[in-house]
Scaffold this active site. Sequence first.
Site, PDB file in Angstrom:
ATOM      1  CG  HIS A 189      -0.081  -0.006   2.503  1.00 20.55           C
ATOM      2  ND1 HIS A 189       0.335  -1.180   3.100  1.00 20.55           N
ATOM      3  CD2 HIS A 189       0.453   0.997   3.237  1.00 20.55           C
ATOM      4  CE1 HIS A 189       1.083  -0.886   4.163  1.00 20.55           C
ATOM      5  NE2 HIS A 189       1.171   0.423   4.268  1.00 20.55           N
ATOM      6  CG  HIS A 191       8.394   4.575   0.041  1.00 21.55           C
ATOM      7  ND1 HIS A 191       8.139   5.588   0.949  1.00 21.55           N
ATOM      8  CD2 HIS A 191       8.520   3.436   0.768  1.00 21.55           C
ATOM      9  CE1 HIS A 191       8.128   5.077   2.168  1.00 21.55           C
ATOM     10  NE2 HIS A 191       8.349   3.780   2.091  1.00 21.55           N
TER      11      HIS A 191
END
Length: 186
Positions: free
Chosen positions: A43, A129
């Site tokens: 996620h 990221h």
Amino acid sequence: METIRAFIAVDVGAEIRAALDALQRKLKKTHANVRWVKPRNMHLTLAFLGHLAPEKIEPLGRALDGALRGQAPFELVAAGTGTFGKPSHPRVVLAGIHECPALLQLQTGVLAALRDAGVDYDDKPFSPHLTLGRVKGPEHTESLLQKVGNFKDCELGRTPVDAVELIQSLLTPHGAEYAVLHRAEM
């Protein structure tokens, strides 16, 4: 007082998950000492909350719903690989996210919702990221870094972003298990 470990994130979708799973399989061939993130748990974290009192869940959900009202959906592009930590001693192996003003606007709105709901959060600078794995030791790090460098410019998929999720993270001996507590849609 009982609390839950929680964070707010964007679901990265099946296309990106599949690409990251394939990338992990290639990186695992280095035999580096890395604890790899399960693809189903990947996620994009917008805010880490740490320990959240259960009575804050409902007000936070309402604040997130309000913050996303009027926000237009957008596309997220995962691309490239890298690491966090010292170049010779990485701590995290990651996939990057293309620069996206709409994502930064979304994250700013999420932080405002947290403040409105009186919820504390980790205020580290936002660095979009996707964590692929956490390096646990120096074994085979050089070959891992070399392999990570081979993918620094590759596109890893796209996904529409039309919601954020408040997620509970339960730490188990087999790794983190996640449960969505609230989904706020745009």
